[in-house]
Design a protein around this motif. Structure first.
Motif, PDB file in Angstrom:
ATOM      1  N   TRP A 156       0.863  -1.180   0.000  1.00 33.03           N
ATOM      2  CA  TRP A 156       0.000   0.000   0.000  1.00 33.03           C
ATOM      3  C   TRP A 156       0.898   1.228   0.000  1.00 33.03           C
ATOM      4  O   TRP A 156       1.295   1.716   1.069  1.00 33.03           O
ATOM      5  CB  TRP A 156      -0.910  -0.009   1.224  1.00 33.03           C
ATOM      6  CG  TRP A 156      -1.981  -1.050   1.109  1.00 33.03           C
ATOM      7  CD1 TRP A 156      -3.212  -0.848   0.573  1.00 33.03           C
ATOM      8  CD2 TRP A 156      -1.923  -2.412   1.524  1.00 33.03           C
ATOM      9  NE1 TRP A 156      -3.935  -2.030   0.620  1.00 33.03           N
ATOM     10  CE2 TRP A 156      -3.166  -2.999   1.192  1.00 33.03           C
ATOM     11  CE3 TRP A 156      -0.936  -3.213   2.112  1.00 33.03           C
ATOM     12  CZ2 TRP A 156      -3.454  -4.343   1.448  1.00 33.03           C
ATOM     13  CZ3 TRP A 156      -1.220  -4.544   2.361  1.00 33.03           C
ATOM     14  CH2 TRP A 156      -2.470  -5.099   2.037  1.00 33.03           C
ATOM     15  N   HIS A 177      -6.686   2.195   1.342  1.00 28.61           N
ATOM     16  CA  HIS A 177      -7.732   1.232   0.968  1.00 28.61           C
ATOM     17  C   HIS A 177      -8.956   1.435   1.865  1.00 28.61           C
ATOM     18  O   HIS A 177      -8.854   1.983   2.967  1.00 28.61           O
ATOM     19  CB  HIS A 177      -7.238  -0.225   1.029  1.00 28.61           C
ATOM     20  CG  HIS A 177      -6.700  -0.658   2.362  1.00 28.61           C
ATOM     21  ND1 HIS A 177      -6.346  -1.956   2.626  1.00 28.61           N
ATOM     22  CD2 HIS A 177      -6.428   0.026   3.504  1.00 28.61           C
ATOM     23  CE1 HIS A 177      -5.916  -2.046   3.877  1.00 28.61           C
ATOM     24  NE2 HIS A 177      -5.943  -0.863   4.427  1.00 28.61           N
ATOM     25  N   THR A 179     -10.521  -0.777   3.351  1.00 29.14           N
ATOM     26  CA  THR A 179     -10.540  -1.715   4.474  1.00 29.14           C
ATOM     27  C   THR A 179     -10.345  -0.966   5.806  1.00 29.14           C
ATOM     28  O   THR A 179     -10.751  -1.453   6.861  1.00 29.14           O
ATOM     29  CB  THR A 179      -9.451  -2.797   4.278  1.00 29.14           C
ATOM     30  OG1 THR A 179      -9.572  -3.316   2.942  1.00 29.14           O
ATOM     31  CG2 THR A 179      -9.599  -3.951   5.239  1.00 29.14           C
ATOM     32  N   ARG A 203      -2.772   6.127  -3.381  1.00 28.24           N
ATOM     33  CA  ARG A 203      -1.482   5.425  -3.331  1.00 28.24           C
ATOM     34  C   ARG A 203      -0.480   6.131  -4.229  1.00 28.24           C
ATOM     35  O   ARG A 203      -0.864   6.714  -5.246  1.00 28.24           O
ATOM     36  CB  ARG A 203      -1.647   3.975  -3.798  1.00 28.24           C
ATOM     37  CG  ARG A 203      -2.480   3.172  -2.823  1.00 28.24           C
ATOM     38  CD  ARG A 203      -2.488   1.691  -3.144  1.00 28.24           C
ATOM     39  NE  ARG A 203      -3.608   1.064  -2.458  1.00 28.24           N
ATOM     40  CZ  ARG A 203      -3.975  -0.198  -2.619  1.00 28.24           C
ATOM     41  NH1 ARG A 203      -3.300  -0.969  -3.453  1.00 28.24           N
ATOM     42  NH2 ARG A 203      -5.003  -0.687  -1.960  1.00 28.24           N
ATOM     43  N   GLN A 216     -12.367   2.700  -4.091  1.00 27.91           N
ATOM     44  CA  GLN A 216     -12.560   1.291  -3.751  1.00 27.91           C
ATOM     45  C   GLN A 216     -13.918   1.116  -3.103  1.00 27.91           C
ATOM     46  O   GLN A 216     -14.478   2.067  -2.564  1.00 27.91           O
ATOM     47  CB  GLN A 216     -11.502   0.835  -2.744  1.00 27.91           C
ATOM     48  CG  GLN A 216     -10.165   0.481  -3.352  1.00 27.91           C
ATOM     49  CD  GLN A 216      -9.266  -0.258  -2.364  1.00 27.91           C
ATOM     50  OE1 GLN A 216      -9.455  -0.196  -1.147  1.00 27.91           O
ATOM     51  NE2 GLN A 216      -8.293  -0.966  -2.885  1.00 27.91           N
ATOM     52  N   GLU A 218     -15.567  -1.494  -0.245  1.00 27.86           N
ATOM     53  CA  GLU A 218     -15.273  -2.546   0.725  1.00 27.86           C
ATOM     54  C   GLU A 218     -16.590  -3.033   1.292  1.00 27.86           C
ATOM     55  O   GLU A 218     -17.390  -2.232   1.784  1.00 27.86           O
ATOM     56  CB  GLU A 218     -14.411  -1.959   1.851  1.00 27.86           C
ATOM     57  CG  GLU A 218     -14.178  -2.879   3.037  1.00 27.86           C
ATOM     58  CD  GLU A 218     -12.936  -3.747   2.882  1.00 27.86           C
ATOM     59  OE1 GLU A 218     -12.169  -3.524   1.920  1.00 27.86           O
ATOM     60  OE2 GLU A 218     -12.731  -4.651   3.718  1.00 27.86           O
ATOM     61  N   PHE A 256      -3.894 -12.266   2.514  1.00 30.94           N
ATOM     62  CA  PHE A 256      -3.956 -10.888   3.030  1.00 30.94           C
ATOM     63  C   PHE A 256      -3.777 -11.003   4.537  1.00 30.94           C
ATOM     64  O   PHE A 256      -4.186 -12.003   5.134  1.00 30.94           O
ATOM     65  CB  PHE A 256      -5.306 -10.225   2.725  1.00 30.94           C
ATOM     66  CG  PHE A 256      -5.545  -9.970   1.264  1.00 30.94           C
ATOM     67  CD1 PHE A 256      -4.903  -8.932   0.600  1.00 30.94           C
ATOM     68  CD2 PHE A 256      -6.427 -10.770   0.542  1.00 30.94           C
ATOM     69  CE1 PHE A 256      -5.124  -8.699  -0.751  1.00 30.94           C
ATOM     70  CE2 PHE A 256      -6.651 -10.542  -0.808  1.00 30.94           C
ATOM     71  CZ  PHE A 256      -6.001  -9.501  -1.454  1.00 30.94           C
ATOM     72  N   PHE A 258      -5.318  -9.342   6.804  1.00 30.80           N
ATOM     73  CA  PHE A 258      -6.536  -9.066   7.574  1.00 30.80           C
ATOM     74  C   PHE A 258      -7.655 -10.066   7.338  1.00 30.80           C
ATOM     75  O   PHE A 258      -8.749  -9.913   7.876  1.00 30.80           O
ATOM     76  CB  PHE A 258      -7.027  -7.638   7.321  1.00 30.80           C
ATOM     77  CG  PHE A 258      -6.810  -7.176   5.896  1.00 30.80           C
ATOM     78  CD1 PHE A 258      -5.638  -6.511   5.561  1.00 30.80           C
ATOM     79  CD2 PHE A 258      -7.749  -7.429   4.926  1.00 30.80           C
ATOM     80  CE1 PHE A 258      -5.415  -6.091   4.253  1.00 30.80           C
ATOM     81  CE2 PHE A 258      -7.529  -7.014   3.624  1.00 30.80           C
ATOM     82  CZ  PHE A 258      -6.356  -6.348   3.276  1.00 30.80           C
ATOM     83  N   GLY A 296      -9.732  -8.574  -3.929  1.00 32.03           N
ATOM     84  CA  GLY A 296      -9.526  -9.454  -2.786  1.00 32.03           C
ATOM     85  C   GLY A 296     -10.760  -9.659  -1.943  1.00 32.03           C
ATOM     86  O   GLY A 296     -11.695  -8.860  -1.966  1.00 32.03           O
ATOM     87  N   ALA A 297     -10.737 -10.754  -1.203  1.00 36.53           N
ATOM     88  CA  ALA A 297     -11.847 -11.049  -0.289  1.00 36.53           C
ATOM     89  C   ALA A 297     -11.376 -12.079   0.728  1.00 36.53           C
ATOM     90  O   ALA A 297     -10.277 -12.629   0.609  1.00 36.53           O
ATOM     91  CB  ALA A 297     -13.045 -11.588  -1.048  1.00 36.53           C
ATOM     92  N   ALA A 319     -15.418 -10.255   4.197  1.00 34.04           N
ATOM     93  CA  ALA A 319     -15.039  -8.926   3.699  1.00 34.04           C
ATOM     94  C   ALA A 319     -14.525  -9.060   2.275  1.00 34.04           C
ATOM     95  O   ALA A 319     -14.004 -10.113   1.888  1.00 34.04           O
ATOM     96  CB  ALA A 319     -13.962  -8.307   4.585  1.00 34.04           C
TER      97      ALA A 319
HETATM   98  N1  DAH Z   1      -7.806  -3.807   0.984  1.00 33.93           N
HETATM   99  C1  DAH Z   1      -7.260  -4.658  -0.025  1.00 33.93           C
HETATM  100  C2  DAH Z   1      -6.468  -3.857  -1.013  1.00 33.93           C
HETATM  101  O1  DAH Z   1      -6.591  -2.685  -1.051  1.00 33.93           O
HETATM  102  C3  DAH Z   1      -8.324  -5.415  -0.735  1.00 33.93           C
HETATM  103  C4  DAH Z   1      -9.016  -6.425   0.094  1.00 33.93           C
HETATM  104  C5  DAH Z   1      -8.570  -7.723   0.125  1.00 33.93           C
HETATM  105  C6  DAH Z   1     -10.096  -6.090   0.850  1.00 33.93           C
HETATM  106  C7  DAH Z   1      -9.210  -8.685   0.876  1.00 33.93           C
HETATM  107  C8  DAH Z   1     -10.756  -7.045   1.628  1.00 33.93           C
HETATM  108  C9  DAH Z   1     -10.300  -8.337   1.601  1.00 33.93           C
HETATM  109  O2  DAH Z   1     -11.819  -6.769   2.365  1.00 33.93           O
HETATM  110  O3  DAH Z   1     -10.955  -9.276   2.312  1.00 33.93           O
HETATM  111  O4  DAH Z   1      -5.730  -4.408  -1.770  1.00 33.93           O
END
Ligand code: DAH
Length: 353
Positions: A156, A177, A179, A203, A216, A218, A256, A258, A296-297, A319
């Motif tokens: 990031w 992000h 998130t 970024r 983004q 989320e 990831f 998180f 992502g998720a 998420a």
């Molecule tokens: N925040 C991540 C990014 O910016 C993307 C992301 C990945 C969000 C996985 C999520 C997740 O909620 O579960 O690359």
């Protein structure tokens, strides 16, 4: 005396008849009726007359004054009428000519996509929320299971604000992000959660497929007994509504900090129908292998739930987070060679959408 008044009236008439413009007319009016005019002098001289004469002449003088004022008024009206006629000659409206439409704006492509995405998730019970774009390190990283100096943070490419750090929350950043809104949402203390957080993200990167400011969305769903099947269900529904009823999603294992487990989400390609081969038998030029990567998720990591004050044995959460621009460009019909075009404010480009 009577003759004197007649004479003044005649003089005024003759003088006004010579006048060619309004300004001169106004000057003339002062000359004839102003305090220093011959007429005023005459009025003053009436004071010396015996009372009866004063009355009769006074009356006559007033009539004469009205007459002279009338002469000027008429002349002024004539000037005004002439001026109006001249304007009417040059500025006229043909009411039969078809009207000209005023320029009509429309929403930016990104705003259109945000509205559509918001609507699709609203249909699944997700409420759109917003969280700060200028954020603390703690929400952007630390609370998301990325301690300071963790190498994962490098992905990031963060903008740091020129502000003094907070003892607990750390440095101030432009949120890299959406998130960052997850723990903030948990801290609101309203459970269960179904939020869709759409906002600007930042970024330090710029090239044909990156802009330093992008968007983004989320999604976060927190409840009891949430599992990966729920995640797959939400993603499929989104893909079908946003891209088309025959589109599918695929979860690819990923990592990831998180989420655990984490996935990358792919959507089946709209051009080749997910086969990677087009009708002519050639390889699909858009996706090459049948799938397009969305974002992502995963299932929110227990440490993230804990950072928000929730017991991970009691609550579970799914998420997902993607770029709005990227997602919208994957929709057929919108194929951009250079994502920067979106924010160059060139009308020739923007008008097309
Ligand atoms: N925040 C991540 C990014 O910016 C993307 C992301 C990945 C969000 C996985 C999520 C997740 O909620 O579960 O690359």
């Amino acid at each position: 005396m009577h003759n004197k008044l007649e004479e003044l009236i005649e003089k005024a008439k003759a003088a006004v008849a010579q006048v060619g413009d309004l300004k001169v007319l106004e000057e003339l009016e002062i000359e004839y009726l102003g305090r220093k005019s011959e007429f005023s002098q005459f009025m003053k001289s009436l004071g010396a007359l015996p009372p009866e004469d004063r009355r009769t002449f006074g009356q006559r003088a007033n009539e004469a004054k009205k007459t002279i004022e009338g002469i000027f008024m008429e002349a002024r009206a004539a000037f005004a009428a002439r001026a109006a006629a001249a304007v009417a000659e040059t500025e006229w409206i043909d009411v039969t000519v078809p009207g000209e439409r005023p320029p009509e704006g429309h929403l930016h492509l990104t705003s259109q996509a945000i509205r559509e995405i918001t609507g699709i998730f609203a249909g699944m019970g997700f409420t759109r929320v917003r969280h700060p774009e200028v954020e603390w390190d703690w929400f952007a990283f630390e609370s998301l299971n990325m301690p300071g100096d963790h190498p994962a943070r490098d992905e990031w490419e963060t903008f740091f604000m020129d502000a003094s750090p907070d003892a607990k929350l750390g440095k101030m950043v432009l949120t890299p992000h959406t998130t960052s809104g997850d723990v903030r949402e948990i801290q609101k203390g309203r459970l269960p959660v179904r939020m869709i957080n759409i906002s600007k993200t930042y970024r330090r990167q710029i090239d044909v497929s990156h802009v330093p400011m992008f968007h983004q969305f989320e999604g976060l769903l927190i409840d009891k007994g949430i599992a990966v099947t729920n995640l797959k269900g939400v993603l499929d529904r989104f893909a079908q509504e946003f891209f088309g009823p025959d589109r599918r999603t695929r979860l690819r294992p990923f990592h990831f900090r998180f989420t655990e487990p984490s996935f990358e989400i792919d959507v089946s390609c709209g051009v080749c129908g997910g086969t990677g081969i087009v009708a002519s038998g050639a390889k699909c030029r858009l996706c090459k292998e049948g799938w397009l990567e969305l974002g992502g998720a995963g299932m929110l990591h227990p440490n993230v739930l804990k950072a928000g004050g929730l017991d991970p044995d009691e609550w579970s959460a799914l998420a997902f987070g993607w770029g709005v621009e990227r997602t919208m460009m994957m929709k057929s019909g919108v194929r951009l060679d250079d994502i920067r075009e979106l924010y160059r404010n060139d009308f020739r480009f923007l008008r097309q959408f």
